[in-house]
Design an enzyme around this catalytic site. Structure first.
Site, PDB file in Angstrom:
ATOM      1  N   LYS A 121       0.895  -1.266  -0.009  1.00 35.35           N
ATOM      2  CA  LYS A 121       0.047   0.049  -0.064  1.00 35.35           C
ATOM      3  C   LYS A 121       0.992   1.208   0.098  1.00 35.35           C
ATOM      4  O   LYS A 121       0.604   2.073  -0.673  1.00 35.35           O
ATOM      5  CB  LYS A 121      -0.749   0.020   1.099  1.00 35.35           C
ATOM      6  CG  LYS A 121      -1.937   1.149   1.100  1.00 35.35           C
ATOM      7  CD  LYS A 121      -3.045   0.769   2.507  1.00 35.35           C
ATOM      8  CE  LYS A 121      -1.975   1.381   3.670  1.00 35.35           C
ATOM      9  NZ  LYS A 121      -2.929   1.347   4.821  1.00 35.35           N
ATOM     10  N   ASP A 139      -6.464   1.228   0.444  1.00 32.27           N
ATOM     11  CA  ASP A 139      -6.657   1.206   2.288  1.00 32.27           C
ATOM     12  C   ASP A 139      -7.865   0.888   2.560  1.00 32.27           C
ATOM     13  O   ASP A 139      -8.872   0.507   1.470  1.00 32.27           O
ATOM     14  CB  ASP A 139      -6.126   2.649   2.551  1.00 32.27           C
ATOM     15  CG  ASP A 139      -7.318   3.519   2.166  1.00 32.27           C
ATOM     16  OD1 ASP A 139      -8.074   3.463   1.574  1.00 32.27           O
ATOM     17  OD2 ASP A 139      -6.931   4.795   2.833  1.00 32.27           O
TER      18      ASP A 139
END
Ligand code: SF4
Length: 214
Positions: A121, A139
């Site tokens: 991420k 996310d």
């Protein structure tokens, strides 16, 4: 509406209602953004923005951070979540950057993921925001909003969600799409009690629990 049409309509709405969408983290250099994104795991951007000015004043360069200790860094970030781990990650990240990348933040996802504290991420955020690459960081907000809007189907993990999203979003729009979905999830399509009555996507959103009245 098939999936291709759904993506097209959602993208069109975001372009209309959110022509500018950027990270809310404050930064001036790739190194500063990397520090901020590492701190932002399980922590709000608002809190991170309160922490980074003093932290980056004390450690303005990769070398300064690499030459410090987790104990020293801890003092500057203790109001953040998981300060023990994050202080180790920040020092480790800076040392790896210095030793393996000449102190320069790399642009490749695989290279970025070699830095302590940098998972997929975080690597995607840096690749998209700093290097404008077609990388989409998923996310909790991106994951939830994409599922509610029917952009992803039966995606059980962030990686599965990412793979479905990048399949349908035009490459050049992937960096901004990340911010559209995050900001929409943060302020409108919130986890509990989404504000569907304020949502510019309400008429095309298939989420069964949407509430179009307050
Ligand atoms: S209508 Fe409600 S559930 Fe659907 S995207 Fe908008 S805020 Fe989220």
């Amino acid at each position: 509406m098939n999936r291709k049409e759904r993506f097209a309509r959602v993208i069109e709405r975001f372009q209309q209602h959110m022509p500018v969408a950027e990270t809310e983290l404050l930064y001036r250099t790739p190194y500063e953004l990397l520090v901020a994104v590492i701190l932002s795991a399980q922590c709000t951007d608002k809190r991170v923005n309160m922490i980074t000015p003093a932290l980056l004043h004390r450690f303005p360069t990769v070398s300064d951070m690499a030459g410090s200790t987790p104990q020293e860094v801890y003092e500057y970030i203790k109001s953040c979540s998981y300060p023990n781990n994050k202080s180790k990650h920040l020092v480790g990240m800076a040392r790896t950057l210095l030793n393996e990348f000449g102190g320069i933040v790399p642009s490749g996802i695989e290279d970025l993921m070699r830095l302590p504290g940098v998972g997929r991420k975080t690597a995607n955020v840096i690749a998209a925001v700093v290097f404008n690459q077609p990388a989409l960081a998923v996310d909790t907000h991106v994951f939830r909003v994409s599922a509610r809007l029917g952009l992803t189907r039966n995606a059980r993990t962030p990686l599965a969600s990412e793979r479905q999203l990048v399949q349908y979003i035009p490459e050049k729009l992937i960096p901004i799409a990340h911010h559209w979905l995050i900001l929409h999830g943060r302020y409108v399509c919130t986890s509990r009690r989404p504000k569907c009555h304020l949502c510019h996507l309400a008429d095309i959103c298939p989420y069964p629990d949407k509430k179009i009245r307050t």
